[in-house]
Structure formats: C-alpha cells, structure tokens
Design a protein around this motif. Structure first.
Motif, PDB file in Angstrom:
ATOM      1  N   GLY B  64     -12.168 -73.199  64.189  1.00  0.00           N
ATOM      2  CA  GLY B  64     -13.661 -73.513  63.364  1.00  0.00           C
ATOM      3  C   GLY B  64     -14.697 -72.982  64.175  1.00  0.00           C
ATOM      4  N   TYR B  65     -14.644 -72.386  65.244  1.00  0.00           N
ATOM      5  CA  TYR B  65     -15.602 -71.747  66.194  1.00  0.00           C
ATOM      6  C   TYR B  65     -15.478 -70.113  65.730  1.00  0.00           C
ATOM      7  CZ  TYR B  65     -16.729 -75.955  68.442  1.00  0.00           C
ATOM      8  OH  TYR B  65     -17.049 -77.217  68.660  1.00  0.00           O
ATOM      9  N   HIS B 114     -20.156 -69.132  71.935  1.00  0.00           N
ATOM     10  CA  HIS B 114     -19.157 -69.689  70.825  1.00  0.00           C
ATOM     11  C   HIS B 114     -19.576 -70.514  69.944  1.00  0.00           C
ATOM     12  CE1 HIS B 114     -16.317 -67.210  73.505  1.00  0.00           C
ATOM     13  NE2 HIS B 114     -15.592 -67.154  72.438  1.00  0.00           N
ATOM     14  N   LYS B 116     -19.933 -72.808  65.710  1.00  0.00           N
ATOM     15  CA  LYS B 116     -19.100 -72.846  64.410  1.00  0.00           C
ATOM     16  C   LYS B 116     -19.448 -71.793  63.522  1.00  0.00           C
ATOM     17  CE  LYS B 116     -17.044 -77.041  64.756  1.00  0.00           C
ATOM     18  NZ  LYS B 116     -16.429 -78.216  64.142  1.00  0.00           N
ATOM     19  N   ARG B 118     -22.714 -68.418  62.117  1.00  0.00           N
ATOM     20  CA  ARG B 118     -23.792 -67.608  62.736  1.00  0.00           C
ATOM     21  C   ARG B 118     -25.101 -68.195  62.779  1.00  0.00           C
ATOM     22  NH1 ARG B 118     -23.470 -62.106  61.553  1.00  0.00           N
ATOM     23  NH2 ARG B 118     -25.397 -61.054  62.036  1.00  0.00           N
TER      24      ARG B 118
END
Lengths: 153, 160
Positions: B64-65, B114, B116, B118
């Motif tokens: 999910g990152y 890093h 989840k 932008r």
C-alpha cells in the motif's frame, strides 16, 4: 487480507532476524503461536509478493562496486530500453521516474572494470547515454520503517 | 576481501533465507559446511558491517506504499552534512545519500520517501521545505511511475 500474525511478521522482524538454528520457532515462541503458523504465514506473504525476501541489506560497495545510473528516454522507447536494461543480471533496481531523466537503475558489479563494461554495453545496446551517480557518502541506509497495514487487502 | 565461502553465503542470502524449520542448516548443506559455521559467519557479517540489516525485506508498493519520491537538492559541499542531519530528523526519510553532481544533473544530496499516496508524500516534502535554509537550494522531486525491476543483488564472479 493480512492476518494479525502476518502484520507482526512484516513490521517486527525487519531487523535482527534470529540467528539461532530454529529462527522461525524462536519467533513463534515470542508471539505465542506455533512454528508451523509462522512458516505458513511467511510462505503466504512470500507467495503473495508482500515481501521481497528474508535476507540481508548490504551497504553499497561493501561487496563489489555499484552505482545509481540514469537515462533520459522518450516515452515511446521506454519499455524497450527498460527491458534491455532488465536483461542485465547486474541490474537489480530499475524504475521509471517523473522527470526528463526518467529511467533510474542500480548496477552492481564485482569490480570497477566490470561496472564500466556493463554501463558501456547498456549504452551501446540502448543507444542512450548513461549518467552515473555512484554513492559518495551514506547518511542513513536502512529501508525499514513502521508500516501502517490497516487497509492492506 | 571476502573469502570464497563468505561470497557464496551472500549469494545464497540474496536468494532469500529458506522458509523452513532449519534454514541455516539448509544453506550449510548447499555449501557443504555446518549450520553453526553459517550462523557464526552471519554474526560476523553483522559485527563487521558487511550486513547492515538482516530480516524481512518488504515490498512497499504491494503493502500500500505506492508513492515513492526521490528528492534531490543542490547543496554547497560545506553545508551538506548539516542538511543531511536535518533530513534524517524526519521519520519518513528512509535513505539519504551524497552523490556527485554532473553538468547534466547538478544535484548532490538525495533522499527517499515512501508513502501511501502522493498527497501524503507531498505534505511530507512541504514539511521538509518549511526550513528557510533548505528553501534556498535548487530542488526536484521525482516520483516513481513504473517499477521495472526490484530484487536482491546478484553477485558476479562468485561461484554459487
């Protein structure tokens, strides 16, 4: 869906994986589950590609020599060039990034001459100039952090 | 220089620790040495700094990152250590490197974030850039688009 056990394995064992003859049983004892539970949980997250591996992070240039490298490639050529670069076993990371300098990859070779050879070959095969950004100083090198896994399906 | 067995051990590790009850025994069997020998050598790798971290290596994007930003700055040589220290105060900064500036790409300080998504990462970058000193440096953010390859290093010239 990740189980609670899998979330714990993902978050709490990025460092100091047990160096005993039975590391998975040791982890199981810490978490109050069976060794088999831990083995199955790891196999599952491995098969689902949530982990790259259980392994070692080796700082750059500890073994052999490496460099970050980048190429500026027109969008229409990007997949071809990326795939040519991927064919080199010396390349272990290869990313498209949002920039004119849009293809970024890492080359690891056993010595400087080998590294040079790989990059020159990439230039010849792709037809593009490769910029090299070897590491000069690492201020922090440890890609591990607390993952928020609440919504991972 | 690493002896041949140490090199072979690193080749095995790059494939990933076997997921079985006695993984070090299995690697030992592949290399023709004892389980104890493997464990001792791995301990030495950690003490000597050849291995920085030994454990689960996650795939951030799969978890999910999905937003991964490489941030670069053009910092005067004399200020680079100070700025790097500043960047490392942020828990979301996972890597921070000095690299040579080139005429075509005149940046010398790199860090990775890093996150989840932008927007989260953009907010984090804004936090970094709230510092008046860092605002004076030329800066770019390069989000990743496609990942064409991500895997452990393959070491060459090593017997495996």
């Amino acid at each position: 869906m990740l189980t609670d056990l899998q979330k714990e394995l993902l978050n709490n064992f990025q460092h100091d994986f047990p160096l005993s003859p039975t590391p998975y049983a040791d982890i199981a004892a810490q978490l109050n589950v069976t060794e088999n539970d831990v083995l199955q949980a790891f196999q599952d997250i491995n098969e689902k590609k949530f982990i790259s591996r259980i392994g070692a992070i080796i700082p750059p240039n500890q073994i052999g020599v490496s460099t970050l490298a980048a190429i500026s490639v027109p969008e229409t050529e990007l997949e071809r060039v990326a795939s040519q670069i991927n064919d080199f076993s010396e390349v272990n990371h290869n990313y498209e990034r949002e920039n004119v300098l849009n293809l970024w990859f890492v080359v690891i070779a056993n010595d400087a001459a080998h590294l040079d050879d790989v990059i020159r070959t990439i230039e010849l095969e792709t037809g593009y100039n490769v910029l090299r950004f070897p590491l000069e100083k690492a201020f922090f090198i440890d890609l591990s952090f607390r993952l928020d896994l609440a919504n991972v399906g | 220089m690493l002896d041949n067995l140490n090199q072979q051990l690193l080749v095995q590790l790059a494939k990933g620790l076997p997921i079985c009850s006695r993984p070090y025994l299995e690697i030992g069997e592949r290399l023709g040495v004892s389980e104890t020998e493997i464990i001792e050598r791995l301990k030495q790798f950690q003490t000597s700094g050849i291995i920085k971290r030994f454990g689960v290596i996650v795939k951030h994007a799969a978890l999910g990152y999905r937003a991964n930003a490489m941030c670069v700055w053009q910092v005067p040589e004399t200020e680079i250590d100070e700025i790097a220290e500043y960047l490392l105060e942020f828990s979301f900064v996972t890597l921070c490197y000095q690299r040579p500036a080139l005429p075509e790409w005149n940046y010398n300080l790199y860090c990775m974030i890093h996150g989840k998504d932008r927007n989260t990462v953009l907010t984090q970058i804004a936090q970094i850039n709230s510092h008046p000193q860092i605002q004076t440096f030329t800066h770019q953010v390069l989000f990743s688009r496609r990942c064409f390859k991500q895997r452990g290093a393959v070491y060459h010239g090593f017997s495996s």
